[in-house]
Design an enzyme around this catalytic site. Structure first.
Site, PDB file in Angstrom:
ATOM      1  N   LYS A  86       0.924  -0.659   0.034  1.00  0.00           N
ATOM      2  CA  LYS A  86      -0.109   0.187   0.170  1.00  0.00           C
ATOM      3  C   LYS A  86       1.195   0.860  -0.298  1.00  0.00           C
ATOM      4  O   LYS A  86       0.710   2.389  -0.485  1.00  0.00           O
ATOM      5  CB  LYS A  86      -0.775   0.408   1.707  1.00  0.00           C
ATOM      6  CG  LYS A  86      -1.634  -0.785   1.150  1.00  0.00           C
ATOM      7  CD  LYS A  86      -3.201  -0.764   2.723  1.00  0.00           C
ATOM      8  CE  LYS A  86      -4.642  -2.108   2.462  1.00  0.00           C
ATOM      9  NZ  LYS A  86      -3.848  -3.186   1.868  1.00  0.00           N
ATOM     10  N   GLU A 136      -2.966   6.916   7.769  1.00  0.00           N
ATOM     11  CA  GLU A 136      -3.218   7.945   7.567  1.00  0.00           C
ATOM     12  C   GLU A 136      -4.472   8.670   8.121  1.00  0.00           C
ATOM     13  O   GLU A 136      -4.512   8.602   8.798  1.00  0.00           O
ATOM     14  CB  GLU A 136      -3.437   7.387   6.009  1.00  0.00           C
ATOM     15  CG  GLU A 136      -4.358   6.392   5.947  1.00  0.00           C
ATOM     16  CD  GLU A 136      -4.969   5.833   5.031  1.00  0.00           C
ATOM     17  OE1 GLU A 136      -4.411   6.180   3.869  1.00  0.00           O
ATOM     18  OE2 GLU A 136      -5.406   5.228   4.477  1.00  0.00           O
ATOM     19  N   ARG A 168      -6.361  -8.766  -7.969  1.00  0.00           N
ATOM     20  CA  ARG A 168      -7.405  -9.805  -8.808  1.00  0.00           C
ATOM     21  C   ARG A 168      -8.935  -9.751  -8.780  1.00  0.00           C
ATOM     22  O   ARG A 168      -8.806  -8.633  -8.539  1.00  0.00           O
ATOM     23  CB  ARG A 168      -7.039 -10.479  -7.514  1.00  0.00           C
ATOM     24  CG  ARG A 168      -7.352  -9.567  -5.707  1.00  0.00           C
ATOM     25  CD  ARG A 168      -7.531 -11.523  -4.762  1.00  0.00           C
ATOM     26  NE  ARG A 168      -7.899 -10.263  -3.403  1.00  0.00           N
ATOM     27  CZ  ARG A 168      -8.810  -9.350  -2.803  1.00  0.00           C
ATOM     28  NH1 ARG A 168     -10.455  -9.380  -3.239  1.00  0.00           N
ATOM     29  NH2 ARG A 168      -8.653  -8.612  -1.602  1.00  0.00           N
TER      30      ARG A 168
END
Length: 687
Positions: free
Chosen positions: A116, A200, A292
């Protein structure tokens, strides 16, 4: 196209892939663990190969065993499904090195988006807006806590290599940060083999909107519109729908173009999902890209009329995308509900056990339609602690959102699942909640609507109790008219040879007949509010029923000969219809689209339970592994204090003190595997 593909996954996605492959004339190979030897996906494929033990690390995460199975069965390609090795760049590369086609993106694309932190750095370079946060490699706890202070609380700690809600925590204050960070890192290491996290800003009232993208080897890339996945619990999606309610054409185009740009930036091939977090004012930020197929892909299939697994197979075989962007259209509205074996009233704790009954409403498979079920388990299967407890996905499609919502409510009411806890009743309440019906969606909907979604337990209605009482009577051989021809074997009906010798004898009847008297029976049943007493009386040929201290009311009933669990009751002037499933001492009653569970109380069983409870022990709510023990013998603890942390199904569960007390004994240590119901700690209540 391929002759044979191996499906490196299990459950409903393996069944889903097998069905599409069969339609295209492709042979499929299943792989399975020791726990899945009799699983549905094993029987859905043409061949099946065992690959190891029940734990995923001993089977479905073993790249070597999967590649060996492909070699031995002559498969040309491997479909990873979702989860397990589906986003593992090393596995994708190993497939390529072995001369096998990995039905997914290139290893370099997986690697680019697999972290990420790295993905957000890449997106920043492409001018895709990001949520303020720290996405770097430094992982010292003090440094990360400093970053959280700079960002400003509340913050979200998230596993850098994660997904599916695992390794995520909302942190409201500086004091909470150290323990939340440690827990996230443990969960991330356990689930993804990588403890790295990012921090975050936690957005207030955000929506989770994702864009389905598809790219081929000829350089074409399209998006198949958006899905709204805002309704979540523990950061895991519960309801998904497409298209997103309230989405404007301009915003759809902007998000779609950003998603396609993200895919093209890493040379993407195949199916992928670019996930965004959106604020009420319309601003959106890149969160991550899942390299995916997603669990929620059926809603996209429903509104586009496309089979995305077929698209995957064709693209992997080198064919161009079946459609261009300007050929794709949105048709109606679709909603997907994830049906889980879990207890919503206990913080969605997974439920382990056998699915005694599992019946679905009439549905179609693997195509757009009014109702669709994608399932990986069957009636009688075991939900184990080793894998995700999802039973199936229930998908509905309608002309608009309201029609789809109503169809979902009807479909949920027609599901029959017993033997363990499920979230079906919770999903029905969610579908009927005002916030959902008006599309007032955000990721905090479930906690925000907690009072409506988790109402206090209610006493069983008289109709439910009457159905239960009749089911017990019929189990004893009574059908309301004295005819015992359909009595349950062993219920007390006369022996067939006795009936043959004395066909007119009243003693062959088990219908409550008494010489010169009235038959009465008190049936104790336990509901959510405590023990209820159903009083049954037969006077001559007439039955009557009273609940607790209420008045007796005339009672008669009929059962469907073809479906003996289907009952029709006449209680005074009221007709009651329902289905009753009697398993041991448990009764599951379905009426008016709802399920009620009662316990038939046995005095001997109650006495035994009281004796077992005398020790004051804290028991394991499910099978799992002990991660930490915070107390020792002799420690004084307060109510609500964390005593033990367990891991089950890759999630952490904290066992807290139910009352003030003194620890008498600790029975397990860190690293121990425990089964459901074992006593973890003996705790003496404070005097």
């Amino acid at each position: 196209m391929f002759d044979t593909i191996l499906i490196a996954n299990r459950g409903e996605i393996a069944c889903r892939i097998a069905a599409t492959a069969r339609r295209l004339g492709i042979r499929t190979v299943a792989v399975y663990s020791e726990a899945d030897a009799q699983a549905r996906h094993v029987q859905a494929c043409d061949l099946a190969v065992p690959i190891g033990g029940a734990e995923p690390k001993s089977s479905y995460l073993r790249a070597d065993a999967i590649l060996d199975a492909a070699r031995r069965t002559g498969a040309q390609a491997i479909h990873p499904g979702y989860g397990f090795l589906s986003e593992n760049a090393d596995f994708a590369q190993a497939c390529e090195d072995a001369g096998l086609v990995f039905i997914g993106p290139p290893a370099r694309a997986i690697a680019a988006m697999g972290s990420k932190s790295a993905a957000k750095t890449l997106m920043a370079g492409a001018d895709v807006p990001l949520v303020p946060g720290y996405y770097g490699d430094r992982q010292e706890p003090d440094f990360l806590q400093d970053q959280a202070r700079t960002i400003g609380y509340p913050v979200l700690i998230k596993a850098s290599a994660g997904g599916g809600g695992k390794g995520m925590r909302i942190v409201e204050s500086d004091e909470e940060f150290p323990s939340a960070l440690a827990s996230c890192q443990r969960e991330a290491a356990s689930s993804f083999g990588n403890p790295q996290v990012l921090v975050e800003r936690y957005l207030l009232k955000p929506r989770h909107i994702e864009i389905q993208v598809f790219a081929d080897t000829q350089g074409q890339c399209v998006h198949l519109f958006e899905r709204d996945c805002s309704v979540q619990r523990r950061f895991q999606k519960v309801i998904e729908e497409a298209p997103a309610p309230g989405m404007t054409l301009e915003r759809r185009q902007a998000m779609g173009q950003a998603a396609v740009a993200a895919a093209q930036a890493v040379g993407y091939v195949g199916a992928g999902t670019v996930e965004f977090i959106a604020e009420p004012d319309g601003r959106f930020y890149f969160m991550e890209m899942n390299t995916r197929l997603q669990v929620e892909h059926p809603v996209t299939e429903a509104i586009t009329g496309q089979d995305l697994v077929e698209w995957q197979l064709r693209v992997a075989a080198g064919e161009p995308l079946p459609l261009r962007q300007d050929q794709l259209r949105i048709q109606g509205h679709a909603i997907e509900a994830r049906v889980y074996a879990e207890n919503p009233d206990k913080d969605f704790l997974p439920s382990i056990g056998h699915l005694d009954i599992l019946q679905w409403p009439p549905h179609v498979a693997f195509q757009a339609g009014a109702v669709r079920v994608d399932g990986g388990v069957r009636e009688g299967d075991m939900i184990t602690p080793y894998y995700d407890p999802m039973i199936a996905k229930l998908i509905v499609h309608g002309a608009d959102r309201e029609q789809a919502r109503r169809r979902m409510l009807h479909a949920l009411g027609a599901v029959r699942a017993t033997g363990l806890h499920t979230n079906i009743a919770f999903l029905a309440r969610l579908m009927d909640d005002p916030a959902f019906t008006t599309a007032d969606l955000d990721t905090g909907l479930i906690p925000r609507e907690h009072e409506r979604l988790f109402p206090p337990a209610q006493a069983a209605a008289d109709a439910v109790l009457a159905l239960a009482a009749v089911a017990v009577l019929r189990h004893s051989g009574l059908d309301g008219s004295g005819d015992c021809s359909h009595a349950v074997s062993g219920s007390g009906a006369a022996r067939p040879e006795t009936a043959a010798r004395h066909p007119a004898s009243p003693w062959r009847q088990v219908d409550g007949w008494r010489i010169g008297g009235v038959y009465e029976r008190i049936l104790p049943l336990q509901d959510a509010q405590g023990e209820r007493h159903i009083r049954l009386r037969r006077d001559g040929a007439a039955w009557s029923l009273a609940v607790d201290q209420g008045d007796f009311q005339p009672l008669s009933w009929q059962a469907d000969a073809q479906h003996p669990r289907h009952l029709r009751i006449q209680l005074a002037d009221r007709e009651i219809r329902g289905e009753v499933y009697l398993q041991g001492l448990r009764l599951d009653i379905f009426t008016d689209g709802r399920r009620s569970t009662l316990e038939w109380r046995d005095p001997i069983a109650l006495a035994r339970a009281d004796a077992d409870d005398a020790g004051g022990g804290l028991t394991a709510p499910m099978p799992g592994k002990i991660l930490s023990v915070a107390v020792a013998t002799g420690d004084v603890v307060k109510q609500g204090q964390a005593l033990v942390v367990m891991e089950a199904m890759k999630m952490e569960h904290t066992i807290e003190a139910p009352h003030d007390g003194v620890v008498q004994e600790v029975f397990y240590a860190v690293g121990d595997q425990v089964t459901e119901g074992v006593t973890l700690i003996a705790l003496e209540a404070a005097k």
